[in-house]
Design an enzyme around this catalytic site. Structure first.
Site, PDB file in Angstrom:
ATOM      1  N   SER A  96       3.110   0.461 -14.423  1.00  0.00           N
ATOM      2  CA  SER A  96       4.224  -0.429 -14.146  1.00  0.00           C
ATOM      3  C   SER A  96       3.788  -1.879 -14.385  1.00  0.00           C
ATOM      4  O   SER A  96       3.377  -2.220 -15.482  1.00  0.00           O
ATOM      5  CB  SER A  96       4.739  -0.201 -12.718  1.00  0.00           C
ATOM      6  OG  SER A  96       6.032  -0.740 -12.552  1.00  0.00           O
ATOM      7  N   GLU A 195       7.630   3.338 -21.426  1.00  0.00           N
ATOM      8  CA  GLU A 195       8.295   4.027 -20.315  1.00  0.00           C
ATOM      9  C   GLU A 195       8.935   2.960 -19.439  1.00  0.00           C
ATOM     10  O   GLU A 195       8.559   1.794 -19.509  1.00  0.00           O
ATOM     11  CB  GLU A 195       7.304   4.878 -19.518  1.00  0.00           C
ATOM     12  CG  GLU A 195       6.110   4.126 -18.938  1.00  0.00           C
ATOM     13  CD  GLU A 195       6.373   3.416 -17.617  1.00  0.00           C
ATOM     14  OE1 GLU A 195       7.333   3.793 -16.909  1.00  0.00           O
ATOM     15  OE2 GLU A 195       5.640   2.482 -17.293  1.00  0.00           O
ATOM     16  N   HIS A 262       7.399   6.551 -14.391  1.00  0.00           N
ATOM     17  CA  HIS A 262       7.791   6.399 -12.988  1.00  0.00           C
ATOM     18  C   HIS A 262       8.430   7.653 -12.397  1.00  0.00           C
ATOM     19  O   HIS A 262       8.849   7.631 -11.241  1.00  0.00           O
ATOM     20  CB  HIS A 262       8.796   5.247 -12.851  1.00  0.00           C
ATOM     21  CG  HIS A 262       8.202   3.882 -13.006  1.00  0.00           C
ATOM     22  ND1 HIS A 262       7.787   3.383 -14.227  1.00  0.00           N
ATOM     23  CD2 HIS A 262       7.964   2.897 -12.098  1.00  0.00           C
ATOM     24  CE1 HIS A 262       7.334   2.149 -14.058  1.00  0.00           C
ATOM     25  NE2 HIS A 262       7.423   1.834 -12.789  1.00  0.00           N
TER      26      HIS A 262
END
Length: 291
Positions: A96, A195, A262
């Site tokens: 992230s 992603e 995630h």
């Protein structure tokens, strides 16, 4: 050492992560300011940067595991002691917002990293297979292979072919946020990993369009598409449609459906090492980040 370079973390989740790491024979140590908090940041920039530099300078620390992402890594990457990183390389794990940190370490020290769950562990999202995947990437020197999964929303995103190159990227928002900074890597000959989470299709379109217009996708070897989690917004166009349309005409192999990101069952992959993407076998195989 467990550090919080971005957002504030939850002690109860970190306790579960410590339990997991200890079970692997590791000796996890909390950075001095790992539980600090300042609004949406895990403490001031100075405290977060100090923890990172403490970890990089300590010869007993062999790995740095970020507790979570969130936001804030880009605010401190320019203060990292890159000389210490080059002097004593150690694996850095996270995902992230940690994409920004891994980009900076790649630029400043050519340090490979591990894109995987942080130490603030949540068993419901990262079950046994996620733990086993992180363990393998951190503690073995075997290549990592991830297979496309039909249940992933991005599974239908595919352009046939085979590509080899360093796997670079991670969270799409952070890749785009790195444009124009010293940390944006040259993606020529690379396999780009993307992603994201809670980004509606039009925003994914906007980010991919910005990358295209900036010219950074022109020399790609291929694209590895991970999990795009909770990205629906009610329009008839889904995120898989956007990914196919914006990536499908680049003239390179594209493989979607990879459980990296995630979503539930998130798997861990090295970043910065040589990877082979093969749409015939539906696999992404990556050289280890540790030696």
């Amino acid at each position: 050492m467990l550090v919080s370079p971005s957002g504030p973390t939850r002690p109860e989740r970190v306790a579960r992560g410590i339990e997991l790491l200890t079970g692997w024979g590791l000796r996890p140590v909390l950075a001095p300011n790992a539980y600090a908090r300042q609004g949406y940041l895990a403490g001031t920039d100075e405290l977060r940067a100090a923890d990172l530099n403490t970890a990089f300078a300590d010869p007993e620390v062999r790995g740095v595991i970020c507790t979570r992402g969130g936001y804030g890594a880009q605010r401190i990457v320019d203060t990292i002691d890159m000389a210490a990183v080059r002097r004593d390389p150690k694996v850095v794990a996270g995902f992230s917002d940690i994409t920004a940190l891994q980009f900076a370490l790649w630029r400043g020290a050519r340090l490979t990293g591990v894109h995987g769950p942080g130490a603030a562990w949540l068993d419901e999202r990262t079950p046994l297979r996620s733990a086993e995947s992180l363990h393998a990437a951190l503690m073995t020197t075997e290549p990592v292979t991830v297979s496309a999964v039909a249940e992933e929303e991005s599974f239908g995103v595919r352009v046939p072919g085979r590509a080899t190159g360093p796997l670079l990227g991670g969270n799409l928002c952070l890749v785009v946020a790195s444009l124009g900074t010293p940390d944006m890597p040259d993606l020529t000959g690379a396999v780009l990993l993307v992603e994201d989470v809670q980004e509606p299709p039009y925003k994914v379109d906007r980010m991919l369009t910005q990358l295209r217009r900036a010219g950074v996708l022109d020399g790609l070897a291929g694209v590895a598409v991970g999990q795009f989690t909770d990205c629906a917004d009610g329009w008839s166009v889904g995120v898989a449609d956007v990914l196919s349309e914006r990536l499908g005409d680049l003239g390179v192999p594209v493989l979607g459906g990879l459980p990296i990101g995630h979503g539930p069952g998130q798997l861990t992959v090295p970043v910065g090492t040589e990877a082979t993407l093969d749409t015939n076998t539906g696999t992404l195989k990556i050289a280890p980040a540790v030696h």
